[in-house]
Enzyme design. Structure first.
Site, PDB file in Angstrom:
ATOM      1  N   GLY A   1       0.838  -1.193   0.000  1.00 18.87           N
ATOM      2  CA  GLY A   1       0.000   0.000   0.000  1.00 18.87           C
ATOM      3  C   GLY A   1       0.867   1.235   0.000  1.00 18.87           C
TER       4      GLY A   1
ATOM      5  N   SER B   1     -25.194  -9.791 -24.749  1.00 21.20           N
ATOM      6  CA  SER B   1     -24.567  -8.797 -25.616  1.00 21.20           C
ATOM      7  C   SER B   1     -23.895  -9.485 -26.790  1.00 21.20           C
ATOM      8  CB  SER B   1     -23.524  -8.021 -24.817  1.00 21.20           C
ATOM      9  OG  SER B   1     -22.452  -8.894 -24.508  1.00 21.20           O
ATOM     10  N   GLY B   2     -23.743 -10.801 -26.696  1.00 23.57           N
ATOM     11  CA  GLY B   2     -22.972 -11.512 -27.711  1.00 23.57           C
ATOM     12  C   GLY B   2     -21.544 -11.733 -27.247  1.00 23.57           C
ATOM     13  N   GLY B   3     -21.156 -11.063 -26.164  1.00 24.53           N
ATOM     14  CA  GLY B   3     -19.793 -11.192 -25.639  1.00 24.53           C
ATOM     15  C   GLY B   3     -19.659 -12.384 -24.693  1.00 24.53           C
ATOM     16  N   VAL B   4     -18.428 -12.589 -24.256  1.00 21.37           N
ATOM     17  CA  VAL B   4     -18.102 -13.769 -23.449  1.00 21.37           C
ATOM     18  C   VAL B   4     -18.831 -13.777 -22.105  1.00 21.37           C
ATOM     19  CG1 VAL B   4     -16.179 -15.048 -22.441  1.00 21.37           C
ATOM     20  CG2 VAL B   4     -15.779 -13.536 -24.364  1.00 21.37           C
ATOM     21  N   ASP B   5     -18.809 -12.623 -21.414  1.00 22.46           N
ATOM     22  CA  ASP B   5     -19.296 -12.615 -20.031  1.00 22.46           C
ATOM     23  C   ASP B   5     -20.779 -12.923 -19.949  1.00 22.46           C
ATOM     24  OD1 ASP B   5     -16.738 -11.767 -19.734  1.00 22.46           O
ATOM     25  OD2 ASP B   5     -17.265  -9.661 -19.472  1.00 22.46           O
ATOM     26  N   SER B   6     -21.562 -12.216 -20.754  1.00 21.32           N
ATOM     27  CA  SER B   6     -22.999 -12.475 -20.668  1.00 21.32           C
ATOM     28  C   SER B   6     -23.308 -13.883 -21.179  1.00 21.32           C
ATOM     29  CB  SER B   6     -23.807 -11.411 -21.417  1.00 21.32           C
ATOM     30  OG  SER B   6     -23.530 -11.426 -22.786  1.00 21.32           O
ATOM     31  N   ALA B   7     -22.498 -14.381 -22.131  1.00 16.58           N
ATOM     32  CA  ALA B   7     -22.738 -15.739 -22.649  1.00 16.58           C
ATOM     33  C   ALA B   7     -22.513 -16.775 -21.546  1.00 16.58           C
ATOM     34  CB  ALA B   7     -21.803 -16.022 -23.824  1.00 16.58           C
TER      35      ALA B   7
ATOM     36  N   GLU C   1       4.048 -11.051  -6.309  1.00 16.32           N
ATOM     37  CA  GLU C   1       2.947 -11.198  -7.263  1.00 16.32           C
ATOM     38  C   GLU C   1       3.272 -10.695  -8.656  1.00 16.32           C
ATOM     39  OE1 GLU C   1       3.232  -9.153  -4.756  1.00 16.32           O
ATOM     40  OE2 GLU C   1       2.177  -7.258  -4.978  1.00 16.32           O
TER      41      GLU C   1
ATOM     42  N   LYS D   1     -11.326 -12.565 -16.163  1.00 20.69           N
ATOM     43  CA  LYS D   1     -11.736 -12.827 -17.544  1.00 20.69           C
ATOM     44  C   LYS D   1     -11.274 -14.197 -18.067  1.00 20.69           C
ATOM     45  CE  LYS D   1     -13.476 -10.780 -21.302  1.00 20.69           C
ATOM     46  NZ  LYS D   1     -14.666  -9.907 -21.287  1.00 20.69           N
TER      47      LYS D   1
ATOM     48  N   CYS E   1       5.158  -6.260   1.655  1.00 21.89           N
ATOM     49  CA  CYS E   1       5.585  -4.857   1.629  1.00 21.89           C
ATOM     50  C   CYS E   1       4.899  -4.072   2.758  1.00 21.89           C
ATOM     51  CB  CYS E   1       5.337  -4.260   0.246  1.00 21.89           C
ATOM     52  SG  CYS E   1       6.242  -2.728   0.002  1.00 21.89           S
ATOM     53  N   TYR E   2       3.973  -3.162   2.431  1.00 25.27           N
ATOM     54  CA  TYR E   2       3.312  -2.427   3.513  1.00 25.27           C
ATOM     55  C   TYR E   2       2.650  -3.405   4.496  1.00 25.27           C
ATOM     56  CZ  TYR E   2       0.259   0.632   6.137  1.00 25.27           C
ATOM     57  OH  TYR E   2      -0.371   1.282   7.161  1.00 25.27           O
TER      58      TYR E   2
ATOM     59  N   HIS F   1       7.711  -7.789  -3.726  1.00 20.37           N
ATOM     60  CA  HIS F   1       6.395  -8.132  -4.302  1.00 20.37           C
ATOM     61  C   HIS F   1       6.469  -9.464  -5.054  1.00 20.37           C
ATOM     62  CE1 HIS F   1       4.194  -4.424  -3.432  1.00 20.37           C
ATOM     63  NE2 HIS F   1       5.410  -3.904  -3.390  1.00 20.37           N
TER      64      HIS F   1
END
Ligand code: XMP
Length: 565
Positions: free
Chosen positions: A107, A275-281, A223, A421, A134-135, A221
């Site tokens: 942070g 919407s035709g996109g991945v998420d809503s599908a 990550e 995603k 770290c923090y 870090h």
């Protein structure tokens, strides 16, 4: 070690407790109490709230780091589920979960600042291993009776850590001298009682700490990609220290999500805007698995879609995946509302408003609806929690389906709320959704409206659809589609003079925009091969009437944005 050689550990502990009582309290629990708790036994998975029917979970406490989501990524790559919570979270976040460990993020603060965030008491009380990064490590050290001071110089960038403890599981498999990425100004001056220094670097005499009860801190870090063995360290923490089995996968998520949806929705009726996109599908297919025909999907053709898109969506969702789909062609409605409008934000507002209008009318026709399904992803959840404290500057007011009015009185069901995603793609593959849908490049909600610069007409949209089709076709033919975040054509409002077949032309300029990106927050313009560009350009000027010039956008984001409007 911090304490004077003449003092016994018990004396040092008592002194630290006395000192810390004098120094500070954190609002909900005295520093001394942290220390006593932290000295206590850390039972693996022994929390009273623990629900072992839930997946093993690591809690990541966010102290305002830029990288908290990367910590989450690495933990999940180690096949352990995790959730990010703000540092202000209450102990209730442990309820009904199977929490096996807690990670404290980095942070921007210094622990000795007046309003610096500190680790809440429930973290120490949770009885599970803790790793401060770290923090997060400095907060631990400060709260447990060590001292943190401003370093002589900031340490930013590459460093090499050397281990001075060969026994800790945290470093198992790491090289003796391991490159790490540091980004800090403060450093630990004296260790909290009961802690050992586990590693050092040139500028950080204490680069890692730990005690026998499973409380660890690291200054660097793990990550970020610049710490090559960082993923291994985090995997050691979650598996070897926290004892997690590591059996969480996005596939595993599918079964759990279906169960969860059944519990939340019961016999309720759900609508979902596709919407035709991945998420809503993926959200729609999960819901369909859970509740069958109690789910109705609505797909609105706003007239701003790409060529053959409406047909594709209907064919994939209705015919191949068997979803109950209401297709609404609202082209006329959207185009008349947009007539003569040139301002990008105004376009977005109109599209958002019309979408809500269409959606409400459809919902009315459907009768009693209880839930609205949304494909909200974890980054949106993190973003909206952290944006409560950040005054973000609005560059573009992204219109996303779902900003529905309160009077519709719908409860939300968000089955992808905890996924990133690429995990959504994996879950989608598990559900049998085709790669063509899963690997589709993002397409903005306002569609081609923000790619026709200036006012929008049906004719201009058709011109753009023609050019866009060629860009897509050539990019796909050359095997570039999946390497690019987005690739598309923009119809500018500039006309230029050209010559075709000995005749003067005065037609539009089309721009090609292709970018690579991780998350759309930043993007690089893609260095497309000249051959591909050559074919795209030739085909557009030859095949698309009204276009006689093609230019390439070579602007990265920032300072540009991906879309032109
Ligand atoms: P910009 O242009 O802001 O785009 O760099 C970042 C990403 O967001 C998409 N985008 C939108 N998506 N509604 C959306 O749903 C919008 O109004 C909108 N504007 C931009 C853009 O395609 C890119 O992926």
């Amino acid at each position: 070690m911090s304490e004077d050689a003449a003092t016994t550990p018990q004396e040092a502990l008592e002194k630290a407790v006395a000192d810390s009582r004098r120094v500070s309290t954190t609002g909900d629990i005295e520093v001394a109490t942290y220390l006593e708790i932290a000295q206590g036994e850390r039972v693996r998975g022994g929390h009273p709230y623990q629900d072992t029917t839930e997946p093993e979970t690591v809690i990541i406490m966010d102290f305002g780091s830029q990288y908290s989501h990367l910590i989450a990524r690495r933990v999940r790559e180690a096949n352990v589920f995790c959730e990010i919570v703000p540092h202000s979270a209450k102990g209730a976040v442990l309820e009904n979960k199977n929490v096996v460990g807690i990670i404290l993020s980095g942070g921007p603060n210094s622990v000795y600042e007046d309003d610096a965030p500190l680790t809440p008491g429930w973290v120490f009380d949770a009885g599970v291993p803790i790793l401060g990064i770290c923090y997060g490590m400095q907060a631990l050290a400060h709260q447990l009776g060590g001292t943190v001071t401003a370093g002589l110089q900031q340490e930013y960038g590459y460093a090499v850590i050397h281990r001075n403890d060969q026994t800790t599981d945290l470093f198992e498999g790491l090289d003796e001298a391991s490159p790490v990425w540091m980004s800090h100004g403060d450093r630990i001056e004296t260790l909290p009682p009961g802690f050992k220094s586990l590693a050092y670097s040139e500028n950080s005499p204490v680069a890692a700490i730990g005690n026998d009860e499973g409380v660890f801190g690291i200054q660097f870090h793990p990550e970020v990609a610049h710490t090559p063995q960082g993923a291994m360290l985090l995997s050691n923490f979650v598996h070897k220290i926290c004892g997690a089995a590591g059996d969480w996968t996005p596939g595993h998520f599918v079964t759990e999500a279906i169960e969860r949806i059944k519990q939340q929705v019961g016999d309720g009726k759900v609508i979902c805007a596709l919407s035709g996109g991945v998420d809503s599908a993926v959200a729609a297919v999960l819901l369909h698995r859970a509740i069958g025909d109690n789910l109705t999907c609505i797909f609105v053709n706003n007239g701003l879609l790409r060529r053959e898109e409406a047909e594709r969506v209907q064919s994939v969702f209705s015919r191949t995946l068997g979803l109950k789909l209401r297709y609404i062609d609202a082209t006329e409605r959207f185009l008349s509302a947009l007539a003569g409008v040139t301002d990008p934000e105004e376009k977005r507002k109109i599209i958002g408003r019309e979408f809500i209008g269409v959606f409400e009318e459809e919902a009315d026709e459907l009768g009693e609806i209880d839930f609205l399904a949304q494909g909200t992803l974890y980054p949106d959840v993190i973003e909206s929690t952290s944006s409560e404290t950040k005054a973000a500057h609005v560059i573009k007011s992204h219109h996303n389906v779902g900003g529905l009015p309160d009077h519709m009185n719908l409860k939300l069901v968000e089955p992808l709320r905890y996924l990133f995603k690429d995990e959504v793609r994996l879950a989608g593959a598990e559900l049998g959704i085709s790669p063509e849908v899963l690997n589709r490049q993002p397409f903005p909600g306002p569609g081609l409206a923000i790619r026709v610069i200036g006012d929008i007409t049906f004719e201009k949209l058709e011109t753009l659809r023609g050019a866009d089709w060629i860009v897509m076709d050539e990019i796909k033919n050359d095997g570039l589609y999946e390497q690019l975040w987005q690739s598309f054509a923009v119809l500018t409002d500039t006309r230029t003079v050209g010559v075709m077949g000995d005749r003067r032309t005065y037609s539009y300029v089309v721009a090609i925009r292709a970018v690579t990106s991780e998350d759309a927050m930043t993007a690089d313009w893609a260095k497309l091969p000249y051959d591909t560009l050559d074919r795209i350009s030739n085909r557009i000027v030859n095949e698309v009437a009204e276009v006689n010039r093609v230019v390439l956008d070579i602007t990265s984001k920032p300072p540009g944005t991906i879309e032109w409007e």
